[in-house]
Design a protein around this motif. Structure first.
Motif, PDB file in Angstrom:
ATOM      1  N   GLN A 457       0.941  -8.617   7.064  1.00  0.00           N
ATOM      2  CA  GLN A 457       0.064  -7.502   6.749  1.00  0.00           C
ATOM      3  C   GLN A 457       0.863  -6.360   6.121  1.00  0.00           C
ATOM      4  OE1 GLN A 457      -2.083  -6.389  10.313  1.00  0.00           O
ATOM      5  NE2 GLN A 457      -3.642  -7.970   9.967  1.00  0.00           N
ATOM      6  N   HIS A 458       0.242  -5.708   5.146  1.00  0.00           N
ATOM      7  CA  HIS A 458       0.870  -4.584   4.441  1.00  0.00           C
ATOM      8  C   HIS A 458      -0.077  -3.404   4.438  1.00  0.00           C
ATOM      9  CE1 HIS A 458       4.106  -7.121   2.780  1.00  0.00           C
ATOM     10  NE2 HIS A 458       3.157  -8.045   2.601  1.00  0.00           N
ATOM     11  N   ARG A 459       0.471  -2.214   4.628  1.00  0.00           N
ATOM     12  CA  ARG A 459      -0.277  -0.958   4.517  1.00  0.00           C
ATOM     13  C   ARG A 459       0.441  -0.085   3.491  1.00  0.00           C
ATOM     14  NH1 ARG A 459      -3.447   0.119   9.156  1.00  0.00           N
ATOM     15  NH2 ARG A 459      -4.076   2.027   8.085  1.00  0.00           N
ATOM     16  N   ILE A 460      -0.329   0.485   2.600  1.00  0.00           N
ATOM     17  CA  ILE A 460       0.251   1.347   1.576  1.00  0.00           C
ATOM     18  C   ILE A 460      -0.478   2.682   1.584  1.00  0.00           C
ATOM     19  CG2 ILE A 460       0.920  -0.596   0.111  1.00  0.00           C
ATOM     20  CD1 ILE A 460      -1.485   0.082  -1.648  1.00  0.00           C
ATOM     21  N   GLY A 461      -0.044   3.573   0.732  1.00  0.00           N
ATOM     22  CA  GLY A 461      -0.715   4.858   0.554  1.00  0.00           C
ATOM     23  C   GLY A 461      -0.814   5.169  -0.919  1.00  0.00           C
ATOM     24  N   ALA A 462      -1.250   6.384  -1.224  1.00  0.00           N
ATOM     25  CA  ALA A 462      -1.398   6.774  -2.624  1.00  0.00           C
ATOM     26  C   ALA A 462      -1.145   8.268  -2.769  1.00  0.00           C
ATOM     27  CB  ALA A 462      -2.795   6.426  -3.133  1.00  0.00           C
ATOM     28  N   SER A 463      -0.355   8.614  -3.787  1.00  0.00           N
ATOM     29  CA  SER A 463      -0.159  10.013  -4.174  1.00  0.00           C
ATOM     30  C   SER A 463      -1.080  10.292  -5.351  1.00  0.00           C
ATOM     31  CB  SER A 463       1.298  10.267  -4.566  1.00  0.00           C
ATOM     32  OG  SER A 463       2.155  10.028  -3.460  1.00  0.00           O
ATOM     33  N   VAL A 464      -1.871  11.345  -5.228  1.00  0.00           N
ATOM     34  CA  VAL A 464      -2.928  11.619  -6.206  1.00  0.00           C
ATOM     35  C   VAL A 464      -2.692  12.979  -6.847  1.00  0.00           C
ATOM     36  CG1 VAL A 464      -5.413  11.787  -6.594  1.00  0.00           C
ATOM     37  CG2 VAL A 464      -4.530  10.262  -4.811  1.00  0.00           C
ATOM     38  N   ASP A 484       0.328  14.068 -14.241  1.00  0.00           N
ATOM     39  CA  ASP A 484       1.537  13.372 -13.813  1.00  0.00           C
ATOM     40  C   ASP A 484       2.412  14.294 -12.966  1.00  0.00           C
ATOM     41  OD1 ASP A 484       3.128  11.011 -13.806  1.00  0.00           O
ATOM     42  OD2 ASP A 484       4.484  11.963 -15.227  1.00  0.00           O
ATOM     43  N   ILE A 485       2.521  15.568 -13.394  1.00  0.00           N
ATOM     44  CA  ILE A 485       3.304  16.541 -12.624  1.00  0.00           C
ATOM     45  C   ILE A 485       2.694  16.726 -11.236  1.00  0.00           C
ATOM     46  CG2 ILE A 485       3.867  18.999 -12.459  1.00  0.00           C
ATOM     47  CD1 ILE A 485       4.306  18.982 -15.472  1.00  0.00           C
ATOM     48  N   ALA A 486       1.365  16.843 -11.185  1.00  0.00           N
ATOM     49  CA  ALA A 486       0.701  17.003  -9.892  1.00  0.00           C
ATOM     50  C   ALA A 486       0.927  15.782  -9.000  1.00  0.00           C
ATOM     51  CB  ALA A 486      -0.787  17.246 -10.106  1.00  0.00           C
ATOM     52  N   CYS A 487       0.870  14.595  -9.599  1.00  0.00           N
ATOM     53  CA  CYS A 487       1.088  13.366  -8.829  1.00  0.00           C
ATOM     54  C   CYS A 487       2.521  13.309  -8.293  1.00  0.00           C
ATOM     55  CB  CYS A 487       0.786  12.159  -9.711  1.00  0.00           C
ATOM     56  SG  CYS A 487       0.792  10.587  -8.840  1.00  0.00           S
ATOM     57  N   TYR A 488       3.477  13.710  -9.152  1.00  0.00           N
ATOM     58  CA  TYR A 488       4.870  13.719  -8.714  1.00  0.00           C
ATOM     59  C   TYR A 488       5.088  14.759  -7.615  1.00  0.00           C
ATOM     60  CZ  TYR A 488       9.969  13.718  -9.013  1.00  0.00           C
ATOM     61  OH  TYR A 488      11.302  13.627  -8.736  1.00  0.00           O
ATOM     62  N   SER A 489       4.372  15.887  -7.717  1.00  0.00           N
ATOM     63  CA  SER A 489       4.468  16.903  -6.666  1.00  0.00           C
ATOM     64  C   SER A 489       4.008  16.341  -5.328  1.00  0.00           C
ATOM     65  CB  SER A 489       3.624  18.122  -7.044  1.00  0.00           C
ATOM     66  OG  SER A 489       4.074  18.700  -8.246  1.00  0.00           O
ATOM     67  N   ARG A 495       4.538  12.216  -0.054  1.00  0.00           N
ATOM     68  CA  ARG A 495       3.683  11.101  -0.448  1.00  0.00           C
ATOM     69  C   ARG A 495       2.349  11.097   0.302  1.00  0.00           C
ATOM     70  NH1 ARG A 495       6.719   7.300  -3.346  1.00  0.00           N
ATOM     71  NH2 ARG A 495       8.973   7.631  -3.232  1.00  0.00           N
ATOM     72  N   ASN A 496       1.451  10.238  -0.172  1.00  0.00           N
ATOM     73  CA  ASN A 496       0.158   9.989   0.450  1.00  0.00           C
ATOM     74  C   ASN A 496      -0.641  11.278   0.634  1.00  0.00           C
ATOM     75  OD1 ASN A 496      -1.786   8.227   1.421  1.00  0.00           O
ATOM     76  ND2 ASN A 496      -1.153   8.523   3.544  1.00  0.00           N
ATOM     77  N   GLN A 497      -0.763  12.064  -0.430  1.00  0.00           N
ATOM     78  CA  GLN A 497      -1.571  13.272  -0.395  1.00  0.00           C
ATOM     79  C   GLN A 497      -2.055  13.614  -1.794  1.00  0.00           C
ATOM     80  OE1 GLN A 497       0.926  16.953   0.267  1.00  0.00           O
ATOM     81  NE2 GLN A 497       2.281  15.374   1.119  1.00  0.00           N
ATOM     82  N   VAL A 498      -2.896  14.644  -1.882  1.00  0.00           N
ATOM     83  CA  VAL A 498      -3.513  15.043  -3.134  1.00  0.00           C
ATOM     84  C   VAL A 498      -2.981  16.402  -3.550  1.00  0.00           C
ATOM     85  CG1 VAL A 498      -5.687  15.560  -4.323  1.00  0.00           C
ATOM     86  CG2 VAL A 498      -5.605  13.736  -2.605  1.00  0.00           C
ATOM     87  N   CYS A 499      -2.570  16.537  -4.824  1.00  0.00           N
ATOM     88  CA  CYS A 499      -2.116  17.818  -5.359  1.00  0.00           C
ATOM     89  C   CYS A 499      -2.848  18.102  -6.664  1.00  0.00           C
ATOM     90  CB  CYS A 499      -0.600  17.805  -5.625  1.00  0.00           C
ATOM     91  SG  CYS A 499       0.380  18.028  -4.131  1.00  0.00           S
TER      92      CYS A 499
END
Length: 774
Positions: A457-464, A484-489, A495-499
């Motif tokens: 099993q694998h769990r991942i996240g996402a930077s948005v 892209d800058i916001a995603c990198y921030s 990681r795993n959050q929205v900017c």
């Protein structure tokens, strides 16, 4: 009478033979279309069966090509010509007529025009053959180069459009040649009959019999043709139909003749802007592709070639309609178009199609003052899945996440895979406060998603990252960078959050905290903390009448160090300060040039100034330049404004207006970062641009990649043909410089040739002419 009869029979034979040519073209067209389809599949699958099938279909148009080349020899090889036409799927009974018409009428201008249209496709067919060979070679490698495969797949799509256009032109030209030749022979026949009018009454009965026999032969041709042929009155009533048309449309002859033409093509009635399906009022052939309704209720796509025929018996003009079933070709064409715009793994839009949709959305935001949001989703810990379970697991995970993301947005939103583990979304008709909860919901659904592969099993996240799409956005490149800058921030913050773009941009630039860029930049403008540097652009011909310098901007910090443009320009553009910075650079550069002009006489220097996209669409910018140049109009010739290709393409109308006004002032213009777009050269037509700077992505790899070197050579050669000079920047190695000089590039720029220096020292002025020292 024998000659007159020969004319009549000749007309029928020519019509029969031309019909055979058109029928052969149908097989030729299907052959090249199917070849491209299977070659395109082969680029993705590497299945040898696809390559073998493509070669079999390619042999059809190549056979016709071989037949024509055999007949073009000084001593025509008729056996080779016959063999070639047989390979081209031409009926054996038609081949003697095909050879006869080619040998004895190839010099006739209308027929020669048709043959020229046929020959125009030779290069494309040979390129298809060459692409098949290159693909076979590429798939022999253990790891085929996906970039080259994608490039060849895109080239196949372009060839499909090009060859289809040439096939249509050949068909139209051949139909016109038929009518021209028939009219010529008819005129000669009429003149001859006038000369024999005194004897005609003695031979009338015999002539009638000959004409009836000729009509019977024409009827035989009409009925036996494999192409559907309809005779249609001007009011749309069907006068006659051959067996092939009945078979294509699925009607009996009686039922078909009871129909009107518009009944067979119901979609025509729903389009008020489409011309009527009747005689065309002129002799030029009309080619239409329409959906046809068959007798059993099914629909097919059909190609109609309509030509007006004048009936000299007084019944009025009617139309000859040649009917072909192109349903399979149409399906293959749509499939190729779909493949060109969608990602093969996830079936989402690809990056190219996504950028087109983004440009369209930005256009609506500007014209309708609507708001939308661009969203970048970068998966976290995706590499761990590939490393622990293999790339097959990674691919399957991307497929499942694509469905998850698609189901997590609204129906009108756009979802695309931008590459790797990155996804792009366009959230339609919402602002950032509305989009943030949607993005959070999407992030949580990805975070809660559990992917199982072979018991693991694998769990991942996402930077948005989010960026607003509104009428203030300069172009899609700036939007993509902001998201892209916001995603990198988001990644930098754990990681795993929205900017959102703008609130964390400094984190993406590597700063320990977010500075107040508005305060910093506005203070720098008012207190003169910006510095102008210059880098010389070297003339490779060594005989240019001007010296060229690119003006570069630096920001002086409190500790005495200089902040490079990569750190402050992006925040400046996001804050809408691009035009203010551009006006400051123009003002200070003109002050330096004016001081240099007054202090001493030196060779003319042209200063290159980069313009932001915001300045291009800001009418106040050009007004300020005109006002500043009014007291010293001669200084205009010492300014060269550089506009990036991306800005030109996405703000074409504003850019053209700005360029023309600058040109009227006497300024020089060039396009920067040139070559990334396939249609880049089309935007230069009618624009007074004297040079282009080749995109640095090509230049930096020219010494190590023959493909990139070929791109540089192609851009330079086309520029030469258009009377435009070529420039190359980022020249950082001696080998790159040598290659570019050998290609004949007009100007070179880079750290190898000269590092940037203070502009006033390069211009030789005394002081900074209004720019604070430091």
């Amino acid at each position: 009478m024998a000659i007159a009869t020969g004319f009549a029979i000749g007309i029928v034979q020519i019509q029969q033979t031309v019909t055979s040519y058109v029928a052969g073209e149908s097989a030729w067209s299907r052959g090249q279309t199917t070849t491209i389809h299977y070659l395109s599949r082969y680029t993705e699958t590497g299945n040898p069966t696809d390559l073998a099938t493509a070669r079999r279909w390619l042999d059809i148009p190549l056979g016709d090509l071989a037949a024509r080349e055999a007949m073009d020899l000084p001593e025509p090889d008729l056996e080779a010509a016959e063999d070639g036409f047989q390979r081209g799927y031409n009926h054996p009974d038609d081949i003697p007529g095909l050879i006869w018409l080619y040998r004895y009428f190839s010099g006739y201008p209308p027929f020669r025009k048709a043959l020229d249209e046929w020959r125009a496709a030779d290069r494309g067919l040979r390129e298809l053959d060459a692409i098949a060979d290159r693909l076979a070679t590429e798939w022999q490698h253990p790891q085929p180069d996906q970039q080259r495969l994608a490039s060849m797949r895109e080239r196949l799509s372009l060839l499909n459009e090009d060859l289809g256009t040439k096939a249509t032109r050949f068909r139209i030209a051949m139909t016109q040649a038929s009518h021209s030749l028939a009219n010529l022979l008819t005129l000669a026949s009429m003149l001859f009959v006038v000369g024999l009018s005194l004897a005609a009454w003695l031979l009338g009965a015999r002539l009638v019999r000959l004409l009836r026999r000729s009509e019977h032969r024409f009827r035989a041709i009409f009925e036996q043709s494999s192409v559907g042929i309809l005779q249609v009155a001007r009011n749309g009533v069907l006068l006659d139909a051959n067996s092939a048309s009945c078979g294509i449309l699925g009607y009996s002859r009686e039922r078909l003749l009871a129909c009107r033409l518009e009944q067979l093509f119901p979609g025509q009635r729903d389009d008020p802007d489409s011309p009527p399906l009747t005689a065309s009022h002129h002799a030029d052939a009309q080619v239409r592709e329409l959906r046809a309704l068959k007798g059993n209720g099914e629909t097919i796509w059909a190609r109609l070639t309509m030509t007006e025929v004048v009936d000299h018996n007084g019944d009025g003009p009617y139309a000859i309609v040649m009917l072909e079933d192109i349903s399979e070709s149409y399906r293959l064409s749509n499939e190729l178009s779909y493949q060109a715009s969608h990602d093969a793994l996830t079936d989402l839009l690809n990056r190219r199609a996504f950028e087109h949709r983004l440009a369209s959305t930005l256009g609506r935001a500007r014209s309708e003052h609507t708001q939308h949001v661009l969203c970048f989703v970068d998966l976290d810990r995706f590499k761990a899945v590939n490393d622990t379970s293999g790339h097959g697991a990674g691919d399957q995970l991307l497929r499942q996440l694509a469905k998850l993301i698609r189901s997590g947005v609204r129906d009108g939103d756009v979802v695309a895979r931008l590459g790797g583990d990155e996804f792009g979304l366009i959230l339609e008709n919402c602002d950032l406060p509305t989009a943030r909860p949607l993005a959070e919901k999407l992030r949580k659904s990805i975070e809660q998603f559990t992917f199982t592969w072979e018991g693991r099993q694998h769990r991942i996240g996402a930077s948005v990252g989010l960026a607003a799409i509104d009428r203030h956005a300069p172009d899609i490149s700036a939007l993509m960078r902001a998201a892209d800058i916001a995603c990198y921030s988001a990644k930098r913050q754990g990681r795993n959050q929205v900017c959102e773009a703008g609130d964390q941009s400094a984190l993406a630039l590597g700063q320990p905290a977010s500075p107040d860029w508005r305060l910093i930049l506005e203070t720098a403008l008012t207190e003169g903390q910006f510095r102008l540097y210059g880098q010389e652009i070297i003339d490779t011909t060594e005989n240019a009448p001007h010296r060229r310098l690119e003006v570069l901007l630096r920001l002086a910090q409190q500790d005495g160090s200089l902040c490079l443009p990569g750190q402050f320009l992006e925040p400046a553009f996001q804050l809408g300060l691009g035009p203010a910075l551009d006006r400051w650079v123009v003002e200070q550069t003109l002050s330096l040039l004016q001081a240099r002009q007054v202090s001493e006489s030196q060779p003319p220097t042209i200063c290159h100034l980069n313009l932001s996209a915001a300045s291009v669409i800001d009418p106040n910018f050009i007004n300020a330049v005109e006002e500043r140049l009014q007291p010293h109009p001669s200084l205009a010739s010492q300014l060269c404004f550089e506009i990036s290709e991306d800005t030109l393409v996405h703000n074409l109308t504003d850019a053209q207006a700005l360029i023309k006004r600058l040109a009227r002032l006497g300024c020089h213009l060039l396009v920067d970062h040139f070559g990334a777009s396939l249609n880049a050269f089309s935007y230069l037509k009618g624009v007074p641009v004297e040079a282009v700077k080749i995109d640095q992505a090509f230049v930096t790899q020219a010494a190590s990649d023959q493909t990139e070197l070929a791109k540089v050579r192609a851009i330079h050669d086309i520029c030469q043909s258009m009377g435009i000079q070529s420039m190359a920047l980022c020249v950082e190695s001696a080998e790159t410089e040598r290659l570019l000089r050998n290609l004949g590039i007009h100007y070179l720029q880079g750290f190898l040739l000269m590092a940037p220096r203070p502009l006033e020292s390069l211009l030789g002025t005394n002081g900074r002419a209004g720019v604070p020292s430091g």
